[in-house]
Design a protein around this motif. Structure first.
Motif, PDB file in Angstrom:
ATOM      1  N   ALA A  78      -6.143  -6.885   2.436  1.00  0.00           N
ATOM      2  CA  ALA A  78      -6.409  -7.376   0.945  1.00  0.00           C
ATOM      3  C   ALA A  78      -8.141  -6.990   0.689  1.00  0.00           C
ATOM      4  N   GLU A  79      -8.328  -6.888  -0.515  1.00  0.00           N
ATOM      5  CA  GLU A  79      -9.597  -6.931  -1.112  1.00  0.00           C
ATOM      6  C   GLU A  79      -9.762  -7.913  -2.384  1.00  0.00           C
ATOM      7  N   ASP A  80     -11.214  -8.257  -2.540  1.00  0.00           N
ATOM      8  CA  ASP A  80     -11.267  -9.194  -3.624  1.00  0.00           C
ATOM      9  C   ASP A  80     -12.693  -9.344  -3.982  1.00  0.00           C
ATOM     10  N   ASN A 140     -11.170 -10.356  -9.110  1.00  0.00           N
ATOM     11  CA  ASN A 140     -10.285  -8.925  -9.029  1.00  0.00           C
ATOM     12  C   ASN A 140      -9.756  -9.000  -7.746  1.00  0.00           C
ATOM     13  N   SER A 174      -6.639  -7.535  -4.712  1.00  0.00           N
ATOM     14  CA  SER A 174      -5.289  -6.532  -4.478  1.00  0.00           C
ATOM     15  C   SER A 174      -4.989  -6.978  -3.234  1.00  0.00           C
ATOM     16  N   ASP A 179      -2.005  -5.798  -0.030  1.00  0.00           N
ATOM     17  CA  ASP A 179      -0.574  -4.876   0.398  1.00  0.00           C
ATOM     18  C   ASP A 179       0.248  -5.704   1.223  1.00  0.00           C
ATOM     19  N   ARG A 218       2.668  -3.915  -3.129  1.00  0.00           N
ATOM     20  CA  ARG A 218       1.380  -3.914  -3.442  1.00  0.00           C
ATOM     21  C   ARG A 218       1.372  -4.923  -4.681  1.00  0.00           C
ATOM     22  N   HIS A 219       0.485  -5.825  -4.636  1.00  0.00           N
ATOM     23  CA  HIS A 219       0.098  -6.699  -5.867  1.00  0.00           C
ATOM     24  C   HIS A 219      -1.290  -6.553  -6.199  1.00  0.00           C
ATOM     25  N   GLU A 220      -1.636  -6.772  -7.353  1.00  0.00           N
ATOM     26  CA  GLU A 220      -3.207  -6.834  -8.022  1.00  0.00           C
ATOM     27  C   GLU A 220      -3.086  -7.538  -8.963  1.00  0.00           C
ATOM     28  N   GLU A 262      -6.272  -9.750 -11.951  1.00  0.00           N
ATOM     29  CA  GLU A 262      -7.501  -9.747 -12.584  1.00  0.00           C
ATOM     30  C   GLU A 262      -7.635 -10.949 -13.449  1.00  0.00           C
ATOM     31  N   THR A 310      -0.450  -6.634 -11.699  1.00  0.00           N
ATOM     32  CA  THR A 310       0.349  -5.532 -11.448  1.00  0.00           C
ATOM     33  C   THR A 310       1.061  -5.428 -10.133  1.00  0.00           C
ATOM     34  N   LYS A 316       4.210  -5.202 -14.957  1.00  0.00           N
ATOM     35  CA  LYS A 316       3.224  -5.844 -15.205  1.00  0.00           C
ATOM     36  C   LYS A 316       3.286  -7.242 -15.890  1.00  0.00           C
TER      37      LYS A 316
END
Length: 430
Positions: free
Chosen positions: A17-19, A47, A49, A51, A99-101, A103, A133, A169
């Motif tokens: 994960a990244e944020d 923001n 995302s 996996d 994968r989920h994103e 914002e 997304t 989305k």
């Protein structure tokens, strides 16, 4: 000779994960007439995302304290079926590649107002927008071994990604508000009341797709809460007493439930709940070194909505006891310290169907220590006993079985209270 076997599974999960988040606020204090204000204006951006890659494997083992993997071959006349090989039942019982994103943008305002010497008023407001997304790989059944004879279907086939993705989305905007007041009746007694409307954006993983690969509606969960109470702070005793009422609407309840074939499915229920509670705390100074402290909660909570099964409306929420309390004696004279305290959890249901009621349980803990000065430093030698009375109880049933769990089988799958545990510790402070 009889053997007891148990089919189980494990899931290999990879979830990077990244944020990125940023927040800015401005606070200003000023006086208007008899009102003393402290105002905050702010904005937030986020923001993120993630996996979600899962592979579920099932295996067959003995059901005992030292289980071994089991090879199982069933013979029916001249026909043989290899059910498990080297303990393996199914190498690919489940596959997930998502994968989920997300914002998010938010702005907020708050004002703490002091009115004279006896009354404080707090107000706040926040509005936020989320855009999500979603990308999910679809699956197919793949034959991995077409040459070995007599393999079971589960050993021969696996569920795996087929390279086609469902994408979508979703977006929603919500607001939250709060207002609360505190009145100082005396120097030692205060009365307060507050009300709030809040929201919680559901997990993107709870979004489903229809046959046309269109995402389901995505609405925030709304929570309304009101509370009234009093606080007292006397010379030797302080206490609080509060009454609360809470409602939660549009809750997306995500459950991981057995699919009957060794894997599991994510079941999403759209539910609502209502809860009413009375809470109290007390802290009593018996001597300069010894005090008693405790708190208790008496609550009633039920489902007010349940989209997949309206018969569950009015049922108690699972794993939510009606009564809880913590209480203990605490001693500290600077050298010797000791505490004995208990955590009590009342009876509660294992699932929303309310068919299995678990008994209440009580865990008593003991902690005692001696602090030894060593020059300008110190060392504390302590002994801790968890579950002093070795209470034996089940804290919850099996979430993977949900409403399918039965209480009258040969075995009951649940999570027990951990047995008595004794730990010695040396802490050196320098």
């Amino acid at each position: 000779m009889r053997f007891f076997l148990f089919a189980n599974r494990f899931t290999d999960r990879v979830r990077p994960a990244e944020d990125v988040t940023a927040e800015i606020n401005l606070t200003k204090g000023f006086v208007t007439g008899t009102l003393d204000h402290s105002i905050t204006l702010g904005a937030f951006y986020g923001n993120a995302s993630a996996d979600d890659y899962n592979v579920t494997t099932t295996y067959l083992a003995e059901l005992n304290n030292r289980p071994r993997l089991v090879n199982l071959v069933i013979t029916n006349g001249a026909t043989q079926t290899i059910v498990s090989r080297n303990g393996l039942l199914n190498a690919g019982a489940g596959y997930v590649n998502n994968r989920h994103e997300a914002e998010r943008y938010a702005g907020y305002f708050a004002d703490q107002i002091k009115i004279g010497e006896k009354f404080n008023l707090d107000i706040g407001f926040r509005v936020e927008k989320l855009t999500g997304t979603i990308s999910r790989e679809r699956t197919s059944v793949v034959v991995t071994d077409s040459t070995t004879a007599n393999l079971s279907t589960a050993l021969r086939d696996v569920i795996w990604g087929n390279g086609a993705f469902t994408k979508g989305k979703v977006s929603t905007t919500e607001w939250a508000g709060a207002i609360g007041g505190l009145y100082k009746a005396t120097d030692r007694v205060s009365l307060y009341a507050n009300f709030s409307r809040g929201y919680f954006f559901p997990e993107l993983r709870s979004v489903s797709f229809n046959s046309l690969f269109q995402p389901s509606s995505f609405k925030a969960e709304i929570i309304n809460q009101g509370e009234i109470g009093l606080k007292m702070n006397m010379k030797r005793v302080s206490l609080t007493l509060a009454g609360l009422a809470t409602s939660l609407d549009n809750r997306r309840q995500v459950l991981f439930v057995n699919d009957g074939a060794g894997g599991f499915i994510e079941r999403v229920n759209l539910v609502g709940t209502e809860s009413y509670a009375v809470e109290g705390t007390i802290d009593y100074k018996i001597t300069s070194n010894l005090r008693f402290s405790g708190n208790a909660t008496l609550q009633s909570n039920q489902y007010s909505a349940f989209d997949s099964n309206t018969a569950l409306i009015g049922k108690d929420v699972e794993r939510q006891p009606g009564f809880l309390y913590n209480a203990g004696l605490y001693y500290d004279d600077g050298k010797w310290d000791a505490s004995i305290f208990t955590n009590f959890t009342g009876s509660n249901y294992t699932s929303s169907s309310n068919t299995i009621l678990l008994d209440e349980w009580n865990i008593v803990n003991l902690d005692m220590g001696y602090t030894l000065p060593i020059g300008n430093q110190s060392a504390r030698f302590s002994l801790n006993v968890y579950n002093l009375l070795d209470e034996d109880a089940v804290t919850e049933g099996s979430p993977r079985q949900d409403n399918n769990q039965a209480a009258n089988g040969a075995f009951f799958v649940g999570r027990p209270v951990l047995p008595r545990r004794i730990m010695a510790r040396v802490t050196y402070s320098f």
